[in-house]
Motif scaffolding. Structure first.
Motif, mmCIF file in Angstrom:
data_model
loop_
_atom_site.group_PDB
_atom_site.id
_atom_site.type_symbol
_atom_site.label_atom_id
_atom_site.label_comp_id
_atom_site.label_asym_id
_atom_site.label_seq_id
_atom_site.Cartn_x
_atom_site.Cartn_y
_atom_site.Cartn_z
ATOM 1 N N VAL A 1 -58.229 -10.316 -0.095
ATOM 2 C CA VAL A 1 -59.041 -10.781 -1.214
ATOM 3 C C VAL A 1 -58.167 -11.116 -2.421
ATOM 4 O O VAL A 1 -58.387 -12.118 -3.098
ATOM 5 N N TRP A 2 -57.220 -10.244 -2.719
ATOM 6 C CA TRP A 2 -56.234 -10.495 -3.765
ATOM 7 C C TRP A 2 -54.843 -10.274 -3.187
ATOM 8 O O TRP A 2 -54.625 -9.343 -2.403
ATOM 9 N N TYR A 3 -53.913 -11.119 -3.571
ATOM 10 C CA TYR A 3 -52.494 -10.855 -3.313
ATOM 11 C C TYR A 3 -51.744 -11.199 -4.585
ATOM 12 O O TYR A 3 -51.756 -12.345 -5.034
ATOM 13 N N ILE A 4 -51.121 -10.195 -5.195
ATOM 14 C CA ILE A 4 -50.496 -10.335 -6.501
ATOM 15 C C ILE A 4 -49.077 -9.786 -6.430
ATOM 16 O O ILE A 4 -48.834 -8.760 -5.783
ATOM 17 N N ARG A 5 -48.159 -10.451 -7.121
ATOM 18 C CA ARG A 5 -46.785 -9.967 -7.175
ATOM 19 C C ARG A 5 -46.279 -10.099 -8.608
ATOM 20 O O ARG A 5 -46.609 -11.063 -9.307
ATOM 21 N N GLN A 6 -45.475 -9.129 -9.020
ATOM 22 C CA GLN A 6 -44.948 -9.141 -10.380
ATOM 23 C C GLN A 6 -43.597 -8.442 -10.439
ATOM 24 O O GLN A 6 -43.361 -7.446 -9.752
ATOM 25 N N SER A 7 -42.713 -8.970 -11.296
ATOM 26 C CA SER A 7 -41.424 -8.347 -11.579
ATOM 27 C C SER A 7 -41.392 -7.920 -13.035
ATOM 28 O O SER A 7 -41.972 -8.581 -13.902
ATOM 29 N N CYS A 8 -40.706 -6.832 -13.299
ATOM 30 C CA CYS A 8 -40.585 -6.331 -14.658
ATOM 31 C C CYS A 8 -39.244 -5.617 -14.776
ATOM 32 O O CYS A 8 -38.867 -4.866 -13.873
ATOM 33 N N LYS A 9 -38.517 -5.867 -15.853
ATOM 34 C CA LYS A 9 -37.203 -5.244 -15.986
ATOM 35 C C LYS A 9 -36.844 -5.055 -17.449
ATOM 36 O O LYS A 9 -37.423 -5.687 -18.338
ATOM 37 N N TYR A 10 -35.911 -4.162 -17.687
ATOM 38 C CA TYR A 10 -35.324 -4.003 -19.008
ATOM 39 C C TYR A 10 -34.048 -4.834 -19.075
ATOM 40 O O TYR A 10 -33.179 -4.693 -18.216
ATOM 41 N N PRO A 11 -33.909 -5.673 -20.084
ATOM 42 C CA PRO A 11 -32.670 -6.449 -20.214
ATOM 43 C C PRO A 11 -31.508 -5.537 -20.589
ATOM 44 O O PRO A 11 -31.692 -4.463 -21.155
ATOM 45 N N TRP A 12 -30.325 -5.979 -20.278
ATOM 46 C CA TRP A 12 -29.130 -5.259 -20.697
ATOM 47 C C TRP A 12 -28.994 -5.356 -22.208
ATOM 48 O O TRP A 12 -29.227 -6.407 -22.795
ATOM 49 N N GLU A 13 -28.600 -4.266 -22.836
ATOM 50 C CA GLU A 13 -28.350 -4.253 -24.272
ATOM 51 C C GLU A 13 -26.910 -3.796 -24.477
ATOM 52 O O GLU A 13 -26.608 -2.603 -24.566
ATOM 53 N N TYR A 14 -26.029 -4.764 -24.505
ATOM 54 C CA TYR A 14 -24.617 -4.432 -24.654
ATOM 55 C C TYR A 14 -24.337 -3.962 -26.083
ATOM 56 O O TYR A 14 -24.868 -4.530 -27.040
ATOM 57 N N PRO A 15 -23.515 -2.935 -26.223
ATOM 58 C CA PRO A 15 -23.229 -2.422 -27.569
ATOM 59 C C PRO A 15 -22.489 -3.455 -28.410
ATOM 60 O O PRO A 15 -21.657 -4.215 -27.913
ATOM 61 N N ASP A 16 -22.843 -3.477 -29.683
ATOM 62 C CA ASP A 16 -22.198 -4.387 -30.629
ATOM 63 C C ASP A 16 -21.035 -3.634 -31.275
ATOM 64 O O ASP A 16 -21.234 -2.691 -32.040
ATOM 65 N N ASN A 17 -19.804 -4.034 -30.969
ATOM 66 C CA ASN A 17 -18.624 -3.319 -31.450
ATOM 67 C C ASN A 17 -17.866 -4.088 -32.529
ATOM 68 O O ASN A 17 -16.655 -3.946 -32.661
ATOM 69 N N ASN A 18 -18.578 -4.925 -33.292
ATOM 70 C CA ASN A 18 -17.882 -5.649 -34.349
ATOM 71 C C ASN A 18 -17.492 -4.700 -35.490
ATOM 72 O O ASN A 18 -17.891 -3.538 -35.525
#
Length: 206
Positions: free
Chosen positions: A144-161
């Motif tokens: 009756v239903w077929y559903i697909r989904q992706s979900c992720k956390y992006p990389w957050e590289y440290p800011d070393n300036n």
């Protein structure tokens, strides 16, 4: 002394602007659920539903499979997608077996779900899940239903300036979130809520 205070204020302002411009939204890796199959009319508003243990990647069996099923059961109940949603702790191999289990349980629909992949990530991000669910009519065996989904956390590289290092020397930063142990459950909860909204009829996304 006044000159030192002015320099410190300037550093704080510049660092604040840099952080604001470089911040990545936690939802930037959240894709809308893709609905491959759905009913043309909402004829299942009063249907009963059984949620089966989710099929999961190798090494994640056991409690994880049951926990994901329980999460979807709770979210579907909270969203009032169906008047009756219950767990049926019985393994299955394919949709035909899933429909047979649902008939035996006396429900109209059965939810057969799969966690296609799961990555725990680190405290800098990188966690991700991909989930698909199939709701099957137990009388006909049809999906009756077929559903697909992706979900992720992006990389957050440290800011070393330079400005960031100066600020870090003066101010204690809060620890980065999410921690690896918290990320996957939160992502699965987001997916469950989105899919429950689709099934409840709030949106059909293609």
């Amino acid at each position: 002394m006044k000159e030192i205070a002015t320099v410190l204020l300037l550093i704080l302002l510049l660092s604040g602007c840099s952080a604001a411009m470089g911040r990545v939204s936690r939802d930037s890796g959240r894709q809308a659920p893709v609905v491959y199959v759905h009913p043309l009319q909402n004829v299942y508003g009063r249907a009963s539903l059984a949620v089966l243990p989710f099929q999961v990647p190798e090494g994640r069996e056991g409690a994880f499979s049951d926990q994901v099923a329980a999460l979807f059961r709770d979210v579907l109940l909270g969203k009032r997608s169906f008047p009756l949603v219950k767990l049926v702790d019985q393994e299955y191999g394919d949709p035909v077996e899933a429909a047979a289990i649902g008939r035996k349980a006396g429900v109209d629909l059965v939810l057969a779900g799969r966690v296609n992949y799961v990555v725990s990530g680190t405290e800098l991000g990188g966690a991700g899940v991909d989930v698909s669910i199939r709701l099957i009519n137990t009388s006909t065996g049809n999906t009756v239903w077929y559903i697909r989904q992706s979900c992720k956390y992006p990389w957050e590289y440290p800011d070393n300036n330079f400005m960031k290092r100066v600020l870090a020397a003066m101010v204690m930063e809060n620890p980065r979130e999410p921690l690896p142990g918290q990320a996957v459950p939160e992502l699965l909860a987001r997916v469950a809520v989105d899919m429950a909204d689709v099934v409840a009829g709030y949106a059909y996304l293609n």
